[in-house]
Scaffold this motif. Sequence first.
Motif, PDB file in Angstrom:
ATOM      1  N   UNK A  10      93.430  52.453  38.724  1.00 22.86           N
ATOM      2  CA  UNK A  10      92.849  51.377  39.545  1.00 22.86           C
ATOM      3  C   UNK A  10      93.396  51.442  40.971  1.00 22.86           C
ATOM      4  N   UNK A  11      94.687  51.685  41.089  1.00 21.77           N
ATOM      5  CA  UNK A  11      95.295  51.802  42.413  1.00 21.77           C
ATOM      6  C   UNK A  11      94.733  53.002  43.175  1.00 21.77           C
ATOM      7  N   UNK A  12      94.500  54.108  42.458  1.00 20.44           N
ATOM      8  CA  UNK A  12      93.905  55.287  43.105  1.00 20.44           C
ATOM      9  C   UNK A  12      92.562  54.925  43.739  1.00 20.44           C
ATOM     10  N   UNK A  13      91.751  54.186  43.009  1.00 22.49           N
ATOM     11  CA  UNK A  13      90.418  53.817  43.493  1.00 22.49           C
ATOM     12  C   UNK A  13      90.511  52.823  44.656  1.00 22.49           C
ATOM     13  N   UNK A  14      91.436  51.890  44.559  1.00 13.44           N
ATOM     14  CA  UNK A  14      91.611  50.911  45.640  1.00 13.44           C
ATOM     15  C   UNK A  14      92.043  51.613  46.926  1.00 13.44           C
ATOM     16  N   UNK A 228      86.394  60.414  44.643  1.00 15.58           N
ATOM     17  CA  UNK A 228      85.535  60.930  45.707  1.00 15.58           C
ATOM     18  C   UNK A 228      84.291  60.063  45.896  1.00 15.58           C
ATOM     19  N   UNK A 229      83.678  59.647  44.792  1.00 13.57           N
ATOM     20  CA  UNK A 229      82.493  58.777  44.862  1.00 13.57           C
ATOM     21  C   UNK A 229      82.852  57.437  45.495  1.00 13.57           C
ATOM     22  N   UNK A 230      84.006  56.889  45.092  1.00 11.38           N
ATOM     23  CA  UNK A 230      84.475  55.619  45.660  1.00 11.38           C
ATOM     24  C   UNK A 230      84.687  55.744  47.164  1.00 11.38           C
TER      25      UNK A 230
END
Length: 274
Positions: A10-14, A228-230
Amino acid sequence: MDLVTLFAIILFLVVALIFSPLGLGGGVLYVPIFHYILGWDFQESLIGSLTLVLMVTLGSGLAHSKTGNANHKIANYGRVTAIPSAILGTILSGVIINYIGDKVIKFLAIIILLFVVDRTLKKMKDTDEITSSTKTHSPELIKQYQFGTAFAGVSSGLLGIGGGAILVTLNRNFLKMDSRESSGTSYLVAATIVPVALLSHVLLDGVVSEIIESSGWISIITVPLIVSITAFFGAKFAINHIPKGVVTKVFLAAVSLGILRYLYDLISFYIGVL
């Protein structure tokens, strides 16, 4: 999947979402997440960070390029010195970690990021921004810029970052780009620095097998893809809807957070020694 790993993802995406419009890959926070939350060794954390930085760079860079917020000519100048410097940074990283310890690298990260914060704050006071697409750059200025991109390359290999914090600072302070063009141009340079630094670490560090064993192929493939998509959609939204001043303030907050985390680690270490 345990809760700690889920929290880290989750942190990676944030991080990807926040950093995507800034010209940064997020390495200043990815390394601490891998190292402190997931418990990876520092060299493993550098490889994990560079992998995610590459995916953020590709996703965000695509969004910026589609809107024309990138100077390809300037990026080509920067790549000339940045690419070989990334290899040098990787070699230095291995030598320092093996013979001195990762605390030296964390200290260097603090110094570099403090410089970036200082230059960005000074730039915020200058309201007369000139876009580089309308400005002619002298050969001397280009040489200075290439020296700076070489520093970004070394930092990428040494610290597991994309060098975006340095590149954005160079673009804004040396070449007088606005925040959006500086971000887009930064991603163009980082898109060549990061693969070189990542491949160099993979070949020289000898820790890839441990990463595969602990993470598994499914996570290794799916997590970077989602990141990458995020980053792509985060950058695309921010370019059209978020004011430049807000982008700059988020940039400063994110870099400052990286400084504080490394500083806390160093202080804790030296208190333990005393």
